[in-house]
Write a protein that holds these residues in place. Structure first.
Motif: not given
Length: 212
Positions: A38-64
């Motif tokens: 899940n994106l929270q796990e990605v954010a934790d590992r990257a050291g950023v807020a999960v909102q940052t992940v959503y802002f940059v990639f919108r969803n998990k499909r785009t990140l993948f």
């Protein structure tokens, strides 16, 4: 007097953040699978807020999709494989043997990044139609690259007599496949160096004229 253009620190920070998120996602997707991450796990590992992940990639499909694209390219630059310096330099080699040596070496770098995520692509596409739609049916981009390499290869002075572009492309496509790479390196515990030497030797024996 011309102004000295200063580096855009904000753009550089954004680029580094994006790279950290993509690398964290890649590590988690490989370790856990696409569906289990899940994106929270990605954010934790990257050291950023999960909102940052959503802002940059919108969803998990785009990140993948970004993980896959950057794994193939090796970076986030929008440059196709056939326009990459290593590919052009390999095709410019004056002999087939020289081209194969450079081509296999460059392909090894790509396969080291891409091969581990190939099973993830198949599994994710099988369960998520929107991911499957990101890789529509049609000519395999990997075959397109190998066909371009074959076009550059055939006709060089040391190619095997009678070798066609289609046959050369098929052999490059098959022997340099992610699936075969995984069989040797992951399943049979070969080193990437050993795989590279085997692939170069096998292709040289098939595509180059017998010495002497």
């Amino acid at each position: 007097m011309n102004e000295v253009k200063r580096p855009d620190k904000r753009a550089e920070r954004s680029r580094r953040t994006r790279e950290r998120v993509v690398e964290a996602a890649r590590e988690l997707f490989v370790a856990q699978g696409y569906g289990a991450t899940n994106l929270q796990e990605v954010a934790d590992r990257a050291g950023v807020a999960v909102q940052t992940v959503y802002f940059v990639f919108r969803n998990k499909r785009t990140l993948f999709k970004d993980v896959v694209d950057t794994s193939i390219a090796g970076d986030a630059k929008p440059v196709a494989t056939m326009d990459r310096e290593w590919f052009r330099a390999a095709c410019a080699e004056p002999t087939a043997a020289g081209q194969l040596r450079a081509h296999v070496h460059g392909t090894r770098d790509i396969l080291g990044r891409v091969a581990p995520i190939m099973p993830l692509i198949a599994a994710a596409a099988a369960t998520d139609p929107e991911i499957a739609a990101q890789w529509p049916d049609g000519p395999d981009p990997r075959y397109t690259v190998q066909y371009a390499a074959a076009e550059a290869l055939v006709g060089k002075p040391d190619t095997r007599p009678g070798l066609s572009i289609e046959m050369a492309a098929d052999l490059l496509f098959g022997l340099l496949s992610p699936q075969l790479y995984l069989i040797f390196v992951r399943d049979r515990d070969w080193s990437p160096d050993a795989w590279e030497e085997w692939a170069r030797t096998a292709l040289t024996s098939q595509l180059c004229a017998d010495p002497g």
